[in-house]
Design a protein around this motif. Structure first.
Motif, mmCIF file in Angstrom:
data_model
loop_
_atom_site.group_PDB
_atom_site.id
_atom_site.type_symbol
_atom_site.label_atom_id
_atom_site.label_comp_id
_atom_site.label_asym_id
_atom_site.label_seq_id
_atom_site.Cartn_x
_atom_site.Cartn_y
_atom_site.Cartn_z
ATOM 1 N N TYR A 85 -34.850 26.766 78.086
ATOM 2 C CA TYR A 85 -33.847 25.706 77.955
ATOM 3 C C TYR A 85 -33.354 25.636 76.500
ATOM 4 C CZ TYR A 85 -31.594 21.191 77.797
ATOM 5 O OH TYR A 85 -30.669 20.200 77.601
ATOM 6 N N ILE A 86 -34.302 25.734 75.563
ATOM 7 C CA ILE A 86 -33.972 25.609 74.145
ATOM 8 C C ILE A 86 -33.094 26.776 73.660
ATOM 9 C CG2 ILE A 86 -35.075 25.759 71.852
ATOM 10 C CD1 ILE A 86 -37.216 23.795 73.114
ATOM 11 N N ASP A 87 -33.160 27.881 74.356
ATOM 12 C CA ASP A 87 -32.332 29.048 74.003
ATOM 13 C C ASP A 87 -30.839 28.738 73.953
ATOM 14 O OD1 ASP A 87 -34.188 30.926 73.409
ATOM 15 O OD2 ASP A 87 -34.209 31.883 75.379
ATOM 16 N N LYS A 88 -30.430 27.625 74.590
ATOM 17 C CA LYS A 88 -29.004 27.285 74.570
ATOM 18 C C LYS A 88 -28.512 26.990 73.141
ATOM 19 C CE LYS A 88 -28.573 23.566 77.232
ATOM 20 N NZ LYS A 88 -27.477 22.776 77.779
ATOM 21 N N LEU A 89 -29.448 26.740 72.216
ATOM 22 C CA LEU A 89 -29.042 26.513 70.824
ATOM 23 C C LEU A 89 -28.341 27.744 70.243
ATOM 24 C CD1 LEU A 89 -32.100 24.619 69.271
ATOM 25 C CD2 LEU A 89 -29.906 23.659 69.978
ATOM 26 N N LYS A 90 -28.627 28.909 70.847
ATOM 27 C CA LYS A 90 -27.987 30.146 70.375
ATOM 28 C C LYS A 90 -26.476 30.126 70.578
ATOM 29 C CE LYS A 90 -31.983 33.136 71.014
ATOM 30 N NZ LYS A 90 -32.757 33.736 72.087
ATOM 31 N N ASP A 91 -26.000 29.278 71.500
ATOM 32 C CA ASP A 91 -24.555 29.215 71.768
ATOM 33 C C ASP A 91 -23.789 28.458 70.687
ATOM 34 O OD1 ASP A 91 -25.405 30.325 74.108
ATOM 35 O OD2 ASP A 91 -25.211 28.482 75.303
ATOM 36 N N VAL A 92 -24.508 27.728 69.824
ATOM 37 C CA VAL A 92 -23.809 26.899 68.840
ATOM 38 C C VAL A 92 -23.448 27.748 67.619
ATOM 39 C CG1 VAL A 92 -23.900 24.745 67.518
ATOM 40 C CG2 VAL A 92 -25.323 25.004 69.558
ATOM 41 N N VAL B 247 -23.315 28.005 64.046
ATOM 42 C CA VAL B 247 -23.911 27.267 62.919
ATOM 43 C C VAL B 247 -23.609 27.963 61.584
ATOM 44 C CG1 VAL B 247 -25.754 26.153 64.230
ATOM 45 C CG2 VAL B 247 -26.146 28.418 63.243
#
Lengths: 490, 95
Positions: B37-44, B46
């Motif tokens: 679930y946390i892997d979605k941070l890769k879509d941001v 930054v």
């Protein structure tokens, strides 16, 4: 009026008018706890003698005309606030025998203002959880229906206020742990701005997120308690050196002209969150209408990074937790594992036997995310996303005084329903986590009930150090909605 | 990100935790689920975004270096799981 119904404000009026004594009030509440708390489990520790002793002292102070803001008023404390001489467990077996040698700053402030500490309330172990099912001691049930959770992690404090075991309580909020249980129990919960209240003597979970705040029977009491616990403290370097206004002035502002001139923002991203319960949606829409009728201008706003809040939070909080909880090593205090071969073995046996499953899970996530090779991908990236979340809020508050949202996507769930599915439990924090990530204040105010009779609250969030806006709007809302049933029958 | 039971053992050792063999599979599965679930941070995006830290907008707090009375060993060691007079007792660390 029954003793148990008293708020801080109404209790004080009767105490100072010599119509009741603190001893009578404290005794009546202790009797109520004795009668009902066996099945509710709101408290971990109640020291009857100590509470009555404080009450007698308060009565003497009133007789001597030495009156402070809370003289003689019984308050409950979440069991992670250090209380000198009273066991402080954090809901964990690892601190089963821990008796602090000092009072936390908020505890000193309450005592200095004459409050009676009536007991220490149950909580998810180390404040990790949204249901108070993760306590090592007991499960707290929702006073409105014992098959349901009270929310968490300050579930014991919220249940104690809703069950009228105390005039008010303190909780802590790292990701919604004051606001969500307040919503599920039909009471008011206020998470102050990060830095508003000293964290000295609060056992740390996520140090950049944790904040202590009031859980009360009404909005006025939230302001009264916030007046006392706020302020810069040399014992907490993150406590803010900003002026503390008299928060009760928020009510004068309301009386002078309803809520005209205030603007509320509703984030469009919140309305498209999956799985919002229709009953929560209905209560939210009614709340919006009430605020509009009071003169609030409601507009749509955008918080573009909402989708990433839960993911970023569940990196940052466990990382901070894995570091903070390293101190429970069995050397200086708390539980120590038995028959240890060497020091490392002692650490392992102490932590594995002392911490419950959710705490161990979060320590593992945090340790993994901070381990060599993963730091940048997880903690680093989550911290950058946190910056973006903060900027979203700064931009939003250029166009509104407060943000209106549900507190939780659904009313309280049944005990045991989510316990084996941590991720589902984490996702229910979607509306509350942002305030901790951005360091802004938020309040939960009762707004209605589900068809099963479970309370549903609404949340308002304001810009940093603008608790005044929340109290003004919250008070106006509370005075207008006038819910027919404020407290459950036990 | 998928976490194996071997990785659970490794992370647990780093965290000084001992995960029961019967629990390892379940823990690996739960951690994998959460990290996926946390892997979605890769879509941001930054790029160039600075790291936020909660304390970043606060000033450093200094105090005068002044003598104060120590609470003394009885207070300091009051919660010690094992002590001998003014000392904490721990397993031997020097072989």
């Amino acid at each position: 009026m029954e003793f148990c119904e008293l708020t801080i404000a109404s209790a004080q009026k009767l105490l100072l008018g010599h119509q009741i004594s603190s001893f009578e009030l404290t005794n009546a509440l202790l009797d109520r706890i004795e009668k009902y708390d066996d099945k509710m489990g709101a408290f971990i520790t109640v020291d009857k003698d100590l509470a009555l002793e404080q009450a007698k002292r308060a009565d003497q102070d009133i007789a001597d005309d030495k009156i402070s803001a809370l003289t003689g008023v019984p308050i409950a404390l979440k069991d992670l606030l250090c209380t000198r001489g009273i066991k402080t467990t954090c809901g964990s077996k690892i601190l089963d025998n821990f008796i602090p040698q000092y009072d936390g700053t908020v505890v000193s402030k309450l005592k200095g203002n004459g409050a009676v500490i009536i007991g220490k309330t149950n909580m998810d172990e180390f404040a990790m959880g949204s249901s108070t099912e993760n306590s090592s001691y007991k499960i707290t049930t929702n006073p409105w229906n014992k098959e349901y959770v009270p929310g968490g992690s300050s579930g014991g404090s919220a249940a104690a206020v809703a069950a009228q075991f105390c005039c008010a309580a303190l909780g802590t909020d790292t990701g919604g742990s004051i606001r969500q249980p307040a919503s599920h129990c039909g009471v008011v919960g206020l998470k102050p701005t990060y830095g508003r209240v000293s964290r000295f003597g609060l056992v740390s979970y996520g140090s950049s997120l944790d904040q202590i705040g009031p859980i009360t029977k009404d909005v006025k009491d939230a302001a009264l308690l916030l007046n006392i616990i706020s302020g810069n403290d040399k014992m907490d370097s993150t406590s803010a050196a900003v002026d503390v206004p008299d928060f009760t002035h928020a009510f004068d502002q309301f009386k002078k002209g309803s809520l005209k001139g205030m603007t509320a923002g509703i984030p469009k991203e919140y309305m498209s969150v999956d799985g919002i319960d229709p009953e929560v949606e209905k209560v939210f829409k009614e709340a919006k209408k009430i605020l509009e009728d009071l003169g609030v201008q409601v507009k749509e706003i955008s918080l573009p990074h909402t989708e990433y809040v839960v993911a970023a939070y569940y990196i940052i909080a466990p990382c901070e937790a894995s570091s903070n909880l390293a101190r429970f090593d069995g050397v200086r205090y708390g539980f120590r594992g038995k028959s240890c071969e060497d020091l490392i073995d002692m650490y392992k046996k102490t932590k594995s036997k002392g911490f419950g499953p959710e705490v161990q899970r979060r320590i593992l996530i945090g340790t993994y995310a901070l381990s060599a090779g993963y730091y940048d991908a997880y903690y680093g990236r989550a911290s950058q996303v946190r910056t973006l979340i903060m900027e979203d809020f700064s931009n939003a508050f250029k166009a509104c005084d407060f943000i209106l949202s549900p507190v939780a996507p659904a009313p309280a769930f049944k005990i045991g329903e989510n316990i084996d599915d941590p991720l589902t439990m984490y996702l229910t924090d979607i509306f509350t986590l942002s305030a901790n990530m951005a360091g802004i204040p938020g309040i939960s105010v009762p707004a209605g009930y589900s068809s099963k009779g479970l309370p549903i609250g609404i949340q308002m969030m304001a810009n940093r150090f603008d608790e005044m806006a929340l109290l003004r709007a919250g008070y106006g809302f509370e005075k207008t909605i006038l819910l027919e049933k404020k407290f459950p029958d036990l | 990100m998928k976490i194996s039971t071997d990785e659970v053992t490794k992370i647990a050792h780093l965290a000084r935790l001992e995960i029961d063999v019967s629990q390892k599979e379940k823990m690996a599965e739960q951690l994998s689920h959460i990290l996926q679930y946390i892997d979605k941070l890769k879509d941001v995006d930054v790029e160039g975004v600075k790291l936020f830290s909660g304390a970043a907008f606060m000033n450093n707090v200094l105090r005068d270096d002044e003598l104060k009375v120590s609470p003394g060993p009885d207070v300091t060691l009051a919660n010690a799981p094992q002590r001998d007079e003014d000392f904490y007792i721990v397993p031997r660390i020097v072989k």
